[in-house]
Every structure is written in structure tokens, then in C-alpha cells.
Design an enzyme around this catalytic site. Structure first.
Site, PDB file in Angstrom:
ATOM      1  N   ASP A  70      -6.048   5.324   1.207  1.00 37.28           N
ATOM      2  CA  ASP A  70      -6.320   3.891   1.166  1.00 37.28           C
ATOM      3  C   ASP A  70      -7.705   3.625   1.747  1.00 37.28           C
ATOM      4  O   ASP A  70      -8.156   4.335   2.656  1.00 37.28           O
ATOM      5  CB  ASP A  70      -5.251   3.164   1.994  1.00 37.28           C
ATOM      6  CG  ASP A  70      -5.187   1.687   1.698  1.00 37.28           C
ATOM      7  OD1 ASP A  70      -6.097   0.951   2.135  1.00 37.28           O
ATOM      8  OD2 ASP A  70      -4.239   1.267   1.021  1.00 37.28           O
ATOM      9  N   GLN A 115      12.616  -5.108  -7.800  1.00 36.29           N
ATOM     10  CA  GLN A 115      11.710  -6.015  -8.520  1.00 36.29           C
ATOM     11  C   GLN A 115      11.259  -5.499  -9.898  1.00 36.29           C
ATOM     12  O   GLN A 115      11.333  -6.254 -10.870  1.00 36.29           O
ATOM     13  CB  GLN A 115      10.499  -6.349  -7.649  1.00 36.29           C
ATOM     14  CG  GLN A 115       9.512  -7.305  -8.317  1.00 36.29           C
ATOM     15  CD  GLN A 115       8.551  -7.913  -7.331  1.00 36.29           C
ATOM     16  OE1 GLN A 115       8.953  -8.678  -6.463  1.00 36.29           O
ATOM     17  NE2 GLN A 115       7.283  -7.590  -7.446  1.00 36.29           N
ATOM     18  N   GLN A 124      -4.727 -12.436  -2.846  1.00 39.50           N
ATOM     19  CA  GLN A 124      -3.788 -13.140  -3.715  1.00 39.50           C
ATOM     20  C   GLN A 124      -4.427 -14.314  -4.466  1.00 39.50           C
ATOM     21  O   GLN A 124      -4.073 -14.590  -5.621  1.00 39.50           O
ATOM     22  CB  GLN A 124      -2.573 -13.600  -2.897  1.00 39.50           C
ATOM     23  CG  GLN A 124      -1.793 -12.424  -2.325  1.00 39.50           C
ATOM     24  CD  GLN A 124      -0.821 -12.794  -1.230  1.00 39.50           C
ATOM     25  OE1 GLN A 124      -0.478 -13.964  -1.037  1.00 39.50           O
ATOM     26  NE2 GLN A 124      -0.368 -11.793  -0.482  1.00 39.50           N
ATOM     27  N   HIS A 175       0.841  -1.205   0.000  1.00 39.87           N
ATOM     28  CA  HIS A 175       0.000   0.000   0.000  1.00 39.87           C
ATOM     29  C   HIS A 175       0.877   1.257   0.000  1.00 39.87           C
ATOM     30  O   HIS A 175       0.611   2.202  -0.746  1.00 39.87           O
ATOM     31  CB  HIS A 175      -0.921  -0.003   1.218  1.00 39.87           C
ATOM     32  CG  HIS A 175      -1.832  -1.185   1.280  1.00 39.87           C
ATOM     33  ND1 HIS A 175      -3.203  -1.075   1.175  1.00 39.87           N
ATOM     34  CD2 HIS A 175      -1.578  -2.513   1.410  1.00 39.87           C
ATOM     35  CE1 HIS A 175      -3.754  -2.280   1.246  1.00 39.87           C
ATOM     36  NE2 HIS A 175      -2.784  -3.163   1.403  1.00 39.87           N
TER      37      HIS A 175
END
Length: 471
Positions: free
Chosen positions: A137, A349, A389, A31
Site C-alpha cells: 500500500d 456485498q 469518496q 485496503h
């Protein structure tokens, strides 16, 4: 003196632009990261003042781990540290059968005590700008509720999950049947057990304050989830909230990023094109010693090149406590030296996924990882652990068909054997089926990247959002 000058410059810029944007993230890495990416995108592309509001430790975490973002863009963001009550920061339980990161709950509970400080900050900014735009959020809705009392402020929820997941959750919560193909419906994983009761309660406590928002922003694209954006609009039609799908919000051109001097990228430079499986399970997954042994054996037996980021799950405060020393099978790193690299530190990443040598991604399927992999055109070997997920892995493997399942969600408490891992790796990296999946992933990645360029659907949506908030 420096602080006074800096504050004067911030105030001057806010007054010049008239519109100030305030980001309020939830304190978990996936987040924090997405809202910082959005902050940099808006600040650098539209030259608007952007404030990033959170506890000192989580603001620091966001900055330190800012993968793929240009340091000069981060430098333009005005970080505002809010005093947060002390919270426990226990280590993760790596032997737990359920992989939900319960060790983060104390930090999440502490974040629910920030309402007054956020209100005070917003009032200060409100007195200096024509309009204050709060982007927050979902799980911080309670904390920003006082936006309602400010005559020149409005708020927008930024959804850090896939549109597909949000559509499913909203449909189930209001008792509407999912508009999915019958064959897909049969395969859809259960939403039972995806989170703990504590997080479920925290989520429920936000609901009374969510209707305050003026609209929703999604880190997705019409070219990825157009059908689900339409379905979501039907479910949410009574709310009459505007929707913008502006993703992917991460930079899609990573040539000039400072991370270029990195051991992972140096190693990838020496590998053949599309030959390496990137293995990483994000910041909220801890494996037991037995699970790590099976994974190591599976990778070794597959005889495929791999880059494995081997780290424990985060604590609530990532800057405290000793990291667990994760043991690999004896002699493993020596035996795989020619084809594998094990990294025990933070890895870049997005840059790894964008590298020409990366041909697959074994992932937990958090939405950050999914959207990065989709954008870079890399197919996914899906191994969901908790939360959204399982539904993300379903979207990737069954709907978009750019991945395959390594471990079924229904078998989440069972040990995944080395042979199962070996088979999954071989199928993705060294089979005709894997080649077909990779081709689809590369084609989708190209379309997604184009959507962020001038005239593309995501760029049009972002321009529309900015035009709306600066009206």
C-alpha cells in the site's frame, strides 16, 4: 510438528517457483480487502507463492471478512503475523459532523512501527527465492524501504483508490492544472477537508520512500478509466515507473462462493428483478441517531424495496469492544417487513450487488464499493463521507454517468432530510432517468467483466505484470 511441515512445504514451493510475492497492506478494511483479493488472484491463477504480512488482528480481519473469495484460494495464502505494539481502539464518534474515522488513527500509528519486522521477514524470504516481489500500500512505503538493501527484491505500489482520484491528487500536488472538460471542472468537488491533519502527516511521511518502487498497480481498468490512466502517465512521466491497470481484481463469477447460505441472498431470491436498493456505507461511517431516523423515514416513504446494512464504523481492532446498539424508529421494521430488510451484521456485498434482484446501491463511494458496483452493473446513489469518496462519487455520477448524488459533498456537515433521501431513492429506482442510468451501468458492467477474460484489457495487463516480475 505441523508447523515445521507447513514451513517446509512453503519453502519448497518458494524454491520451485523462484519468485515469492509479499503483500503489505495498510490496516483499514478497504485496503486489507483489495490486497487479499490480489493475493488470491495471483496465487490461484499463476500458482505463485504469496505471503500476506500484517498484524495478527488485521490479518484475521482480512480473512474473516473475505467477501466473494473462495475459501480454498484463501487457504493457499501464507499469512505472516507481525507483532504490533498495543494501540488504543476507541469507538467511533457517531455524533461527529465530520465523518472521517479518526478512531482508527492509533492503529495506523502503530502500523508505522513495523519496519524492522518486515525487513527481517523479507531478508528471510530473500535468502530462499530468486526474486522477492513486494506489493504494498502507498501508506506502507516507509515500512518496506529496506527492499533497497536486498539484491534480489523489488517493490510495487498497489493503489487502492481510483485512477481519477490519484490523477487529481498528483496534479494538485505538483501544481499542474487538471485536464478536464470546463463544465466538469466547475462541478469538481473540493479536496479540502477530505482527511485529517494526522493522516495528511502520515501520508507526507511516506513520500521520501515512494520512489523506491519499480511501478504502480491499479485496481481499475482501461475500459473504466482509460483517459485518466493516460493523463496520470503524463503527470508521472518523470518518475519513469511502469503502470498496470489490472482491475477489477475481485472475482466476477460468484456462483460457487460459500456465502450462498446467507439471509441477505435468501431474501433477495424472493424479490423481483432489479427492484431492490442496497444501502450500505462501508466500514468507516457512523451515523447519529437523528441521521439514522431520517434515513429510515426516507427509505420507508420512498415505498421502494431495500436491503439496509446498518452497522457502526470499525474500531482499530474490530474484535474488541461492544458494538453500539443502533436504534431504529419505533415500529419501523414491522412496517417495512414486506419490502425491506435491515441487516446488522457483516454482509456479502459483492454477492448482493451481483444478485439479479439488486437494482441500485446507496453508497459512501469508497473505491471498493465503487469498483464492485461498476463490475456488477449496478447504478449508485452517491453519498460521500470523507477521503477519496467525493472524487469517486464525481467519477461515478458526472464522468461515467452511472449514478446520481444524494448528498452534495459541499453540504457534508448538514443533516440530509428524509424527503431528500426519498427523492433520491425514487429517482434512481422508479423513474425514467433512473432507468437510463441503470442501463448505462449494466452496459459498463458487461464491458468491465469482459475486460477480465482472456484477451481483455485487464487480463492482458495482469499477464504483463506477472511476466515482468517473473522475468
Amino acid at each position: 510438528m505441523d508447523n515445521i511441515n507447513e514451513n517446509f512445504e512453503i519453502l519448497k514451493k518458494t524454491q520451485e517457483n523462484e519468485v515469492a510475492i509479499v503483500m503489505v497492506p495498510f490496516p483499514a478494511q478497504g485496503h486489507l480487502n483489495q490486497l487479499l483479493q490480489l493475493a488470491c488472484l495471483i496465487s490461484s491463477s499463476y500458482d505463485l507463492p504469496v505471503y500476506y504480512v500484517g498484524s495478527a488482528t488485521h490479518n484475521r480481519q482480512a480473512r474473516v471478512r473475505a467477501n466473494a473469495l473462495n475459501p480454498s484460494d484463501i487457504a493457499k495464502i501464507h499469512f505472516h503475523d507481525i507483532p504490533t505494539p498495543e494501540f488504543a481502539s476507541p469507538p467511533p464518534d457517531y455524533n461527529a459532523l465530520r465523518k472521517f474515522p479518526s478512531q482508527l488513527q492509533p492503529s495506523w500509528d502503530a502500523s508505522m512501527l513495523l519496519r524492522e519486522s518486515i525487513d527481517s521477514f523479507l531478508r528471510d524470504i530473500s535468502s530462499k527465492a530468486r526474486r522477492v516481489v513486494v506489493v504494498h500500500d502507498t501508506l506502507m512505503s516507509y515500512n518496506v524501504q529496506d527492499v533497497l538493501s536486498l539484491h534480489n527484491a523489488e517493490s510495487y505500489i498497489f493503489n487502492c483508490i481510483s485512477v481519477f482520484t490519484l490523477y487529481c491528487l498528483m496534479s494538485l500536488s505538483v501544481g499542474i492544472s487538471l485536464q478536464l472538460d470546463e463544465e466538469l471542472l466547475k462541478k469538481l468537488p473540493s479536496f479540502e477537508g477530505i482527511i485529517t491533519d494526522q493522516l495528511k502527516n502520515l501520508g507526507a511521511s511516506q513520500i521520501p520512500y515512494m520512489d523506491i518502487r519499480s511501478g504502480d498497480i491499479h485496481n481499475s481498468s482501461k475500459v473504466i478509466e482509460g483517459a485518466f490512466l493516460d493523463l496520470l502517465a503524463q503527470v508521472a512521466s518523470k518518475q519513469e515507473k511502469k503502470q498496470w491497470a489490472i482491475g477489477p481484481i475481485l472475482p466476477t463469477k460468484l456462483d460457487c462462493v460459500a456465502n450462498r447460505n446467507n439471509m441477505c441472498l435468501d431474501w433477495l431470491d424472493k424479490q423481483p428483478s432489479r427492484s431492490v436498493l442496497y444501502v450500505s456505507f462501508g466500514t468507516t461511517t457512523s451515523f447519529s441517531d437523528r441521521e439514522i431516523k431520517e434515513l429510515a423515514m426516507g427509505l420507508e416513504q420512498s415505498k421502494q424495496r431495500f436491503l439496509w446494512v446498518l452497522r457502526d464504523a470499525d474500531r482499530g481492532d474490530v474484535f474488541t469492544g461492544e458494538d453500539r446498539k443502533i436504534e431504529l424508529p419505533e415500529g419501523f421494521e414491522e412496517r417495512v417487513e414486506e419490502i425491506g430488510l435491515v441487516v446488522r451484521e457483516w454482509a456479502p456485498q459483492p454477492e448482493i450487488l451481483a444478485h439479479s434482484s439488486t437494482g441500485g446501491f446507496m453508497s459512501h463511494c469508497g473505491w471498493n464499493s465503487c469498483i464492485e458496483s461498476i463490475t456488477m452493473g449496478v447504478p449508485i446513489a452517491a453519498w460521500p463521507m470523507h477521503s477519496d469518496q467525493a472524487s469517486n462519487s464525481f467519477l461515478v455520477t458526472e464522468v461515467l454517468r452511472i449514478g446520481l448524488i444524494v448528498r452534495e459533498w459541499e453540504k457534508r456537515e448538514e443533516l440530509v432530510s428524509a424527503s431528500s433521501i426519498e427523492n433520491g431513492v425514487r429517482k434512481l429506482m422508479a423513474s425514467e432517468e433512473g432507468d437510463a442510468i441503470r442501463k448505462r451501468a449494466e452496459e459498463l458492467g458487461e464491458v468491465v467483466r469482459c475486460s477480465t477474460e482472456n484477451g481483455g484489457s485487464s487480463q492482458i495487463e495482469l499477464d504483463s505484470f506477472i511476466a515482468h516480475i517473473t522475468r
